[in-house]
Design a protein around this motif. Structure first.
Motif, PDB file in Angstrom:
ATOM      1  N   PHE A  17       3.286  22.585   7.440  1.00  0.00           N
ATOM      2  CA  PHE A  17       2.404  23.085   6.393  1.00  0.00           C
ATOM      3  C   PHE A  17       1.100  23.603   6.990  1.00  0.00           C
ATOM      4  O   PHE A  17       0.027  23.234   6.546  1.00  0.00           O
ATOM      5  CB  PHE A  17       2.129  21.982   5.369  1.00  0.00           C
ATOM      6  CG  PHE A  17       3.386  21.377   4.836  1.00  0.00           C
ATOM      7  CD1 PHE A  17       4.173  22.073   3.921  1.00  0.00           C
ATOM      8  CD2 PHE A  17       3.818  20.140   5.273  1.00  0.00           C
ATOM      9  CE1 PHE A  17       5.352  21.525   3.441  1.00  0.00           C
ATOM     10  CE2 PHE A  17       5.001  19.590   4.794  1.00  0.00           C
ATOM     11  CZ  PHE A  17       5.764  20.285   3.870  1.00  0.00           C
ATOM     12  N   LEU A  18       1.199  24.427   8.006  1.00  0.00           N
ATOM     13  CA  LEU A  18       0.009  24.959   8.647  1.00  0.00           C
ATOM     14  C   LEU A  18      -0.693  25.963   7.746  1.00  0.00           C
ATOM     15  O   LEU A  18      -0.054  26.774   7.074  1.00  0.00           O
ATOM     16  CB  LEU A  18       0.374  25.635   9.970  1.00  0.00           C
ATOM     17  CG  LEU A  18       0.860  24.713  11.074  1.00  0.00           C
ATOM     18  CD1 LEU A  18       1.365  25.523  12.253  1.00  0.00           C
ATOM     19  CD2 LEU A  18      -0.241  23.778  11.518  1.00  0.00           C
ATOM     20  N   THR A  19      -2.005  25.927   7.785  1.00  0.00           N
ATOM     21  CA  THR A  19      -2.793  26.913   7.036  1.00  0.00           C
ATOM     22  C   THR A  19      -2.855  28.208   7.832  1.00  0.00           C
ATOM     23  O   THR A  19      -2.570  28.236   9.039  1.00  0.00           O
ATOM     24  CB  THR A  19      -4.227  26.393   6.816  1.00  0.00           C
ATOM     25  OG1 THR A  19      -4.880  26.298   8.097  1.00  0.00           O
ATOM     26  CG2 THR A  19      -4.239  25.047   6.108  1.00  0.00           C
ATOM     27  N   ASP A  20      -3.256  29.271   7.171  1.00  0.00           N
ATOM     28  CA  ASP A  20      -3.430  30.542   7.867  1.00  0.00           C
ATOM     29  C   ASP A  20      -4.452  30.404   8.990  1.00  0.00           C
ATOM     30  O   ASP A  20      -4.303  31.002  10.053  1.00  0.00           O
ATOM     31  CB  ASP A  20      -3.863  31.643   6.888  1.00  0.00           C
ATOM     32  CG  ASP A  20      -2.708  32.121   6.021  1.00  0.00           C
ATOM     33  OD1 ASP A  20      -1.542  31.807   6.337  1.00  0.00           O
ATOM     34  OD2 ASP A  20      -2.982  32.828   5.033  1.00  0.00           O
ATOM     35  N   GLU A  21      -5.481  29.625   8.768  1.00  0.00           N
ATOM     36  CA  GLU A  21      -6.506  29.404   9.797  1.00  0.00           C
ATOM     37  C   GLU A  21      -5.914  28.695  11.011  1.00  0.00           C
ATOM     38  O   GLU A  21      -6.188  29.062  12.152  1.00  0.00           O
ATOM     39  CB  GLU A  21      -7.682  28.602   9.226  1.00  0.00           C
ATOM     40  CG  GLU A  21      -8.744  28.244  10.249  1.00  0.00           C
ATOM     41  CD  GLU A  21      -9.414  29.451  10.906  1.00  0.00           C
ATOM     42  OE1 GLU A  21     -10.023  29.273  11.976  1.00  0.00           O
ATOM     43  OE2 GLU A  21      -9.330  30.576  10.368  1.00  0.00           O
ATOM     44  N   GLN A  22      -5.086  27.687  10.788  1.00  0.00           N
ATOM     45  CA  GLN A  22      -4.441  26.989  11.900  1.00  0.00           C
ATOM     46  C   GLN A  22      -3.503  27.925  12.662  1.00  0.00           C
ATOM     47  O   GLN A  22      -3.434  27.884  13.891  1.00  0.00           O
ATOM     48  CB  GLN A  22      -3.682  25.764  11.399  1.00  0.00           C
ATOM     49  CG  GLN A  22      -4.594  24.641  10.938  1.00  0.00           C
ATOM     50  CD  GLN A  22      -3.820  23.558  10.205  1.00  0.00           C
ATOM     51  OE1 GLN A  22      -2.994  23.848   9.340  1.00  0.00           O
ATOM     52  NE2 GLN A  22      -4.088  22.304  10.549  1.00  0.00           N
TER      53      GLN A  22
END
Length: 170
Positions: A17-22
């Motif tokens: 569930f990585l964010t776009d920032e990650q």
């Protein structure tokens, strides 16, 4: 890690569930790591007026001595014109030898000369030292995870080529 198992934050469970920032940070880390990974060979090659295309050709000819020009084209994913320009230079500089195929006379099989093997050794020694230090610092679980990520990023054709290369054992 109270019960001997890494927490979800460390184990990777939450990485699905990585964010776009990650993801952006991962992409940037990849760019900077690649710069570091290629910096030492780039310095060696610059003295010879060679570039990364020469390095990649030398690397894969060394990994699979006798590989054909067509196989190298497939591995590198470059145009025939681009590869021919690189090979012409490497052959004329005495680093690569091209031999006519025994079975199919139209094929050209590529081999590194002694001088080519020496250059490949200098280039790969520099990269191995950087990888060895990074792998040592990261630890075995991180190394295994890194390899899994890299392999998962390959398209199916590249995965097959990579698997063939690994299985060749050379």
């Amino acid at each position: 890690m109270a019960d001997g198992r890494p927490s979800a934050a460390i184990s990777g469970e939450n990485l699905l569930f990585l964010t776009d920032e990650q993801l952006r940070q991962g992409i940037e880390a990849m760019f900077f790591a690649y710069r570091g990974f290629t910096a030492d060979p780039d310095r060696i090659l610059a003295d010879m007026a060679y570039g990364r295309a020469h390095h990649r050709a030398i690397h894969f000819i060394n990994r699979a001595p006798g590989t054909t020009v067509n196989n190298l084209l497939n591995i590198l994913g470059v145009t025939k014109q681009s590869l021919n320009r690189v090979l012409r230079t490497l052959i004329s500089d005495g680093l690569v030898e091209s031999r006519v195929g025994r079975i199919d006379k139209r094929e050209r099989h590529l081999y590194l000369t002694d001088e080519g093997r020496a250059l490949e050794g200098r280039l790969s020694d520099a990269q191995r030292a950087r990888m060895r230090a990074a792998f040592r610092d990261a630890g075995p679980e991180a190394v295994a995870g890194f390899r899994q990520v890299l392999e998962a990023m390959m398209d199916s054709e590249m995965q097959r080529a990579y698997t063939r290369l690994k299985e060749s054992g050379t």
